[in-house]
Scaffold this motif. Structure first.
Motif, PDB file in Angstrom:
ATOM      1  N   PRO A   1       0.827  -1.221   0.000  1.00  0.00           N
ATOM      2  CA  PRO A   1       0.000   0.000   0.000  1.00  0.00           C
ATOM      3  C   PRO A   1       0.858   1.266   0.000  1.00  0.00           C
ATOM      4  CG  PRO A   1       0.110  -0.903   2.203  1.00  0.00           C
ATOM      5  CD  PRO A   1       0.835  -1.887   1.319  1.00  0.00           C
ATOM      6  N   ILE A   2       1.717   1.346  -0.992  1.00  0.00           N
ATOM      7  CA  ILE A   2       2.636   2.481  -1.121  1.00  0.00           C
ATOM      8  C   ILE A   2       2.577   2.946  -2.570  1.00  0.00           C
ATOM      9  CG2 ILE A   2       5.020   3.294  -0.922  1.00  0.00           C
ATOM     10  CD1 ILE A   2       5.530   0.994   1.036  1.00  0.00           C
ATOM     11  N   LYS A   3       2.164   4.152  -2.800  1.00  0.00           N
ATOM     12  CA  LYS A   3       2.062   4.680  -4.160  1.00  0.00           C
ATOM     13  C   LYS A   3       3.459   4.949  -4.724  1.00  0.00           C
ATOM     14  CE  LYS A   3      -2.391   6.951  -3.316  1.00  0.00           C
ATOM     15  NZ  LYS A   3      -3.110   8.259  -3.278  1.00  0.00           N
ATOM     16  N   GLY A   4       3.596   4.688  -6.033  1.00  0.00           N
ATOM     17  CA  GLY A   4       4.837   5.060  -6.713  1.00  0.00           C
ATOM     18  C   GLY A   4       5.858   3.959  -6.835  1.00  0.00           C
ATOM     19  N   LEU A   5       5.553   2.739  -6.360  1.00  0.00           N
ATOM     20  CA  LEU A   5       6.485   1.629  -6.521  1.00  0.00           C
ATOM     21  C   LEU A   5       6.225   0.926  -7.847  1.00  0.00           C
ATOM     22  CD1 LEU A   5       6.489  -0.009  -2.963  1.00  0.00           C
ATOM     23  CD2 LEU A   5       7.937   1.845  -3.842  1.00  0.00           C
ATOM     24  N   ALA A   6       7.253   0.305  -8.399  1.00  0.00           N
ATOM     25  CA  ALA A   6       7.114  -0.424  -9.663  1.00  0.00           C
ATOM     26  C   ALA A   6       6.167  -1.604  -9.474  1.00  0.00           C
ATOM     27  CB  ALA A   6       8.481  -0.914 -10.128  1.00  0.00           C
ATOM     28  N   LYS A   7       5.251  -1.789 -10.403  1.00  0.00           N
ATOM     29  CA  LYS A   7       4.332  -2.940 -10.357  1.00  0.00           C
ATOM     30  C   LYS A   7       5.017  -4.124 -11.042  1.00  0.00           C
ATOM     31  CE  LYS A   7       0.852  -0.913  -8.283  1.00  0.00           C
ATOM     32  NZ  LYS A   7      -0.438  -0.706  -8.940  1.00  0.00           N
ATOM     33  N   SER A   8       6.116  -4.573 -10.455  1.00  0.00           N
ATOM     34  CA  SER A   8       6.930  -5.634 -11.041  1.00  0.00           C
ATOM     35  C   SER A   8       6.619  -6.979 -10.395  1.00  0.00           C
ATOM     36  CB  SER A   8       8.413  -5.323 -10.838  1.00  0.00           C
ATOM     37  OG  SER A   8       8.723  -5.346  -9.440  1.00  0.00           O
ATOM     38  N   ASP A   9       7.101  -8.051 -11.026  1.00  0.00           N
ATOM     39  CA  ASP A   9       6.946  -9.380 -10.435  1.00  0.00           C
ATOM     40  C   ASP A   9       7.702  -9.486  -9.114  1.00  0.00           C
ATOM     41  OD1 ASP A   9       5.351 -10.190 -12.491  1.00  0.00           O
ATOM     42  OD2 ASP A   9       6.721 -11.690 -13.298  1.00  0.00           O
ATOM     43  N   THR A  10       8.856  -8.839  -9.028  1.00  0.00           N
ATOM     44  CA  THR A  10       9.623  -8.865  -7.777  1.00  0.00           C
ATOM     45  C   THR A  10       8.805  -8.249  -6.648  1.00  0.00           C
ATOM     46  OG1 THR A  10      11.638  -8.600  -9.092  1.00  0.00           O
ATOM     47  CG2 THR A  10      11.829  -8.257  -6.718  1.00  0.00           C
ATOM     48  N   HIS A  11       8.213  -7.080  -6.913  1.00  0.00           N
ATOM     49  CA  HIS A  11       7.341  -6.420  -5.933  1.00  0.00           C
ATOM     50  C   HIS A  11       6.189  -7.348  -5.557  1.00  0.00           C
ATOM     51  CE1 HIS A  11       4.544  -2.705  -5.079  1.00  0.00           C
ATOM     52  NE2 HIS A  11       4.572  -3.559  -4.089  1.00  0.00           N
ATOM     53  N   ARG A  12       5.545  -7.934  -6.536  1.00  0.00           N
ATOM     54  CA  ARG A  12       4.364  -8.768  -6.287  1.00  0.00           C
ATOM     55  C   ARG A  12       4.720  -9.995  -5.451  1.00  0.00           C
ATOM     56  NH1 ARG A  12       1.221 -12.601  -9.625  1.00  0.00           N
ATOM     57  NH2 ARG A  12       2.767 -12.373 -11.283  1.00  0.00           N
ATOM     58  N   PHE A  13       5.879 -10.608  -5.713  1.00  0.00           N
ATOM     59  CA  PHE A  13       6.278 -11.791  -4.946  1.00  0.00           C
ATOM     60  C   PHE A  13       6.361 -11.470  -3.455  1.00  0.00           C
ATOM     61  CE2 PHE A  13       9.675 -14.069  -2.767  1.00  0.00           C
ATOM     62  CZ  PHE A  13       9.228 -15.380  -2.868  1.00  0.00           C
ATOM     63  N   PHE A  14       7.053 -10.368  -3.117  1.00  0.00           N
ATOM     64  CA  PHE A  14       7.225 -10.055  -1.699  1.00  0.00           C
ATOM     65  C   PHE A  14       5.930  -9.555  -1.065  1.00  0.00           C
ATOM     66  CE2 PHE A  14      11.658  -9.988  -3.135  1.00  0.00           C
ATOM     67  CZ  PHE A  14      12.179 -10.884  -2.214  1.00  0.00           C
ATOM     68  N   ALA A  15       5.123  -8.854  -1.813  1.00  0.00           N
ATOM     69  CA  ALA A  15       3.823  -8.431  -1.289  1.00  0.00           C
ATOM     70  C   ALA A  15       2.942  -9.650  -1.008  1.00  0.00           C
ATOM     71  CB  ALA A  15       3.136  -7.485  -2.271  1.00  0.00           C
ATOM     72  N   ASN A  16       2.981 -10.630  -1.904  1.00  0.00           N
ATOM     73  CA  ASN A  16       2.241 -11.874  -1.666  1.00  0.00           C
ATOM     74  C   ASN A  16       2.723 -12.568  -0.401  1.00  0.00           C
ATOM     75  OD1 ASN A  16       0.938 -11.384  -4.075  1.00  0.00           O
ATOM     76  ND2 ASN A  16       1.790 -13.139  -5.172  1.00  0.00           N
ATOM     77  N   ALA A  17       4.045 -12.676  -0.252  1.00  0.00           N
ATOM     78  CA  ALA A  17       4.621 -13.372   0.901  1.00  0.00           C
ATOM     79  C   ALA A  17       4.291 -12.664   2.210  1.00  0.00           C
ATOM     80  CB  ALA A  17       6.134 -13.485   0.733  1.00  0.00           C
ATOM     81  N   LEU A  18       4.207 -11.336   2.165  1.00  0.00           N
ATOM     82  CA  LEU A  18       3.916 -10.560   3.377  1.00  0.00           C
ATOM     83  C   LEU A  18       2.513 -10.810   3.913  1.00  0.00           C
ATOM     84  CD1 LEU A  18       5.726  -7.311   2.293  1.00  0.00           C
ATOM     85  CD2 LEU A  18       6.059  -8.388   4.533  1.00  0.00           C
ATOM     86  N   GLU A  19       1.668 -11.416   3.119  1.00  0.00           N
ATOM     87  CA  GLU A  19       0.317 -11.739   3.580  1.00  0.00           C
ATOM     88  C   GLU A  19       0.314 -12.850   4.635  1.00  0.00           C
ATOM     89  OE1 GLU A  19      -2.853 -10.286   2.540  1.00  0.00           O
ATOM     90  OE2 GLU A  19      -1.256  -8.822   2.186  1.00  0.00           O
ATOM     91  N   TYR A  20       1.438 -13.534   4.812  1.00  0.00           N
ATOM     92  CA  TYR A  20       1.528 -14.631   5.776  1.00  0.00           C
ATOM     93  C   TYR A  20       2.413 -14.199   6.948  1.00  0.00           C
ATOM     94  CZ  TYR A  20      -0.125 -17.177   1.663  1.00  0.00           C
ATOM     95  OH  TYR A  20      -0.831 -17.580   0.559  1.00  0.00           O
ATOM     96  N   PRO A  21       1.821 -13.827   8.100  1.00  0.00           N
ATOM     97  CA  PRO A  21       2.601 -13.338   9.245  1.00  0.00           C
ATOM     98  C   PRO A  21       3.689 -14.306   9.696  1.00  0.00           C
ATOM     99  CG  PRO A  21       0.273 -12.909   9.578  1.00  0.00           C
ATOM    100  CD  PRO A  21       0.374 -13.777   8.356  1.00  0.00           C
TER     101      PRO A  21
END
Length: 570
Positions: free
Chosen positions: A386-406
């Motif tokens: 939830p941060i505006k201005g970051l690249a919508k890349s696969d690298t970003h998506r991978f870590f955002a997905n992983a962060l969903e699991y505490p």
């Protein structure tokens, strides 16, 4: 000859004598060459840059003055320089070299180059290549003695200065006209082995090796097969020479039948050295240098190297196959260090899949896999921070997905601390969205739990704020999430120290509370004045604006604002 011609000759000869006279008077050169037996003399070249009335002779090429060369008309033809001027200047230099031959001023070899404005344009050429055979023989003895005692039979770390000279000597055609590539690489590897426990020194030794072999590749090896031009961006552009394509096509065919025929053609072994430096560049050099390593691999492939083709397709071979490819019921991970690429296929969207993928990445990074990697992700989930201005890349998506699991957060912190590296950037980000490895994990963790505030502070301490501005985006999101509290203020200040001038925070309302303002003041007071001013700017604007607020305030708030002013102006 004309008077103008005679004046030019007198000016050039006088400049040469002046340079040699200066070196003859010096009494500090003995100490310089005594530092190591691998240096026979201080100077190995000079450049005469003829400019009527202001001729320069120096051991460093100071470059043409563009304004000068565009306006200056030469009085010589190029033919005159070569047939009349060169012999006279060489006679002068040879005489002075003979005088200083056995002093520490002159190295075993000495190159005399010249630049001249001519009637046909600027001319630059080598006027003399001088070899002191006695010094050359002494240096060869010193090199082999050093290798025998310090490298092949040594057990202690070596000195960077010794490596600086040795790694270049081993590629000097005047010392080693026929390179034994395997032996040369073995000496380089031995230097690295002896110094492996001293990381700063190891990086220095390795840097000398990379620069020496790169220079050999670009100046000696590749020009045999390519026409080389320098682009507007100061990078080399290579065009295969017409007759080389046929030659290497035949050699590739020969490779299928006999590796000996390749070696006889004189290409297989030098290509091994080209590939050696390509891998070192890709593994250890900063992001902005890695394109050179990739270029070397592509050129080696074009020259018929099957090993180069395999490296491009599968990786350099530096790492074990089982480390580069992991496949389970939940996830499949592949890596190619040549392209700094990790391909991750999440087969089952569950914590275990991401846990295995993160562990795969950490394991490779600990072995030296390029930190400026990128992820190619196959996943049915598309989460982003939830941060505006970051690249919508696969690298970003991978870590955002992983962060969903505490339950994965501690592992993500381990990853972030391993990945964070100043001057490195994820390969799939650029310009205003460039970000250091570890950014997505750090940002996500910093937003979800105060436990990871120390990680954010560590991250901000490593940020290259001249080439990255996504920290501004995180800082704004961080304040919105956590506000200004006793726990968040240290992180806020650490982040603002790395902010850019474009960041503006709307937190003055929270700072109207004297206790909250005092938290900020105490953090800022420990900074240097220019750092304090930098931190204050995104909150209050220019110092003059803060001064106006202080004049209008009263009581404890006035005192605190004045303390802020003092911190920024002490």
């Amino acid at each position: 000859m004309s008077t103008e011609y005679d004046q030019a000759m007198e000016e050039m000869i006088a400049a040469l004598h002046e340079w040699f006279n200066e070196q003859a008077k010096r009494n500090d050169l003995d100490d310089t060459v005594k530092r190591t037996t691998l240096q026979m003399g201080v100077f190995n070249k000079i450049l005469l840059d003829y400019r009527p009335g202001r001729t320069i002779v120096d051991s460093v090429d100071l470059g043409w003055d563009d304004g000068y060369k565009s306006k200056q008309a030469g009085i010589f033809t190029k033919e005159q320089v070569r047939t009349e001027i060169q012999p006279k200047l060489v006679e002068v230099v040879r005489g002075r070299l003979d005088e200083l031959a056995n002093t520490p001023a002159i190295d075993y070899r000495f190159t005399f180059r010249g630049k001249f404005p001519t009637t046909e344009g600027e001319l630059e050429l080598t006027l003399l290549e001088y070899i002191n055979e006695e010094k050359r023989q002494q240096l060869m003895e010193h090199i082999h003695t050093y290798i025998d005692k310090k490298l092949e039979n040594g057990t202690y770390p070596t000195k960077p200065l010794e490596s600086f000279f040795l790694v270049n000597h081993l590629l000097d055609p005047k010392l080693f006209p026929e390179l034994d590539i395997a032996w040369t690489i073995r000496q380089y590897d031995r230097i690295l082995e002896l110094n492996k426990d001293r990381q700063d020194a190891l990086a220095e030794h390795r840097g000398y090796i990379i620069r020496a072999v790169t220079r050999w590749a670009e100046k000696q090896f590749l020009p045999q097969y390519y026409d080389v031009q320098t682009s507007a961006y100061r990078t080399n552009e290579y065009t295969l020479k017409p007759d080389v394509a046929v030659l290497f096509s035949d050699m590739e065919h020969a490779e299928q039948h006999s590796s000996e025929s390749m070696n006889q053609a004189g290409v297989s072994q030098p290509i091994d050295l080209l590939l050696y430096v390509a891998v070192m560049i890709l593994r250890f050099e900063p992001s902005y240098s890695k394109s050179r390593g990739l270029t070397f691999l592509e050129l080696a492939k074009e020259l018929g190297s099957k090993r180069a083709a395999n490296m491009i397709a599968e990786g350099s071979g530096t790492y074990a196959k089982e480390d580069m490819h992991v496949k389970t019921e939940q996830v499949e991970c592949k890596a190619n260090d040549v392209f700094a690429l990790m391909t991750i296929h999440i087969r089952k969207e569950e914590p275990g899949a991401y846990q295995q993928a993160i562990a795969f990445i950490i394991h490779l990074l600990k072995q030296g896999f390029p930190k400026n990697y990128k992820i190619k992700l196959k996943s049915s989930v598309k989460q982003y921070l939830p941060i505006k201005g970051l690249a919508k890349s696969d690298t970003h998506r991978f870590f955002a997905n992983a962060l969903e699991y505490p339950e994965l957060h501690p592992l993500l912190e381990e990853y972030a601390r391993e990945a964070i590296q100043e001057f490195e950037f994820y390969q799939d980000t650029e310009s205003e969205k460039s970000c250091m490895p570890g950014s997505y994990a750090t940002f996500g963790l910093g937003l979800v739990n105060e436990r990871y505030f120390p990680l954010v502070e560590y991250y901000m301490g490593e940020v290259d704020d001249e080439h990255q501005l996504v920290q501004d985006k995180f800082t704004a999101a961080f304040v919105e999430k956590h506000g200004v509290t006793v726990n968040s203020v240290p992180v806020l200040v650490a982040s603002l120290r790395r902010s850019t001038d474009s960041l503006k925070l709307k937190i003055q309302q929270e700072l109207e509370n004297d206790e909250t303002l005092e938290l900020l003041v105490r953090q800022i007071q420990s900074l240097k004045h220019y750092e304090a001013a930098h931190v204050i700017y995104p909150i209050f604007g220019k110092v003059e604006k803060l001064a106006t607020l202080a004049r209008k305030a009263g009581g404890r708030r006035k005192e605190l604002l004045l303390e802020l002013l003092q911190a920024a102006d002490k």
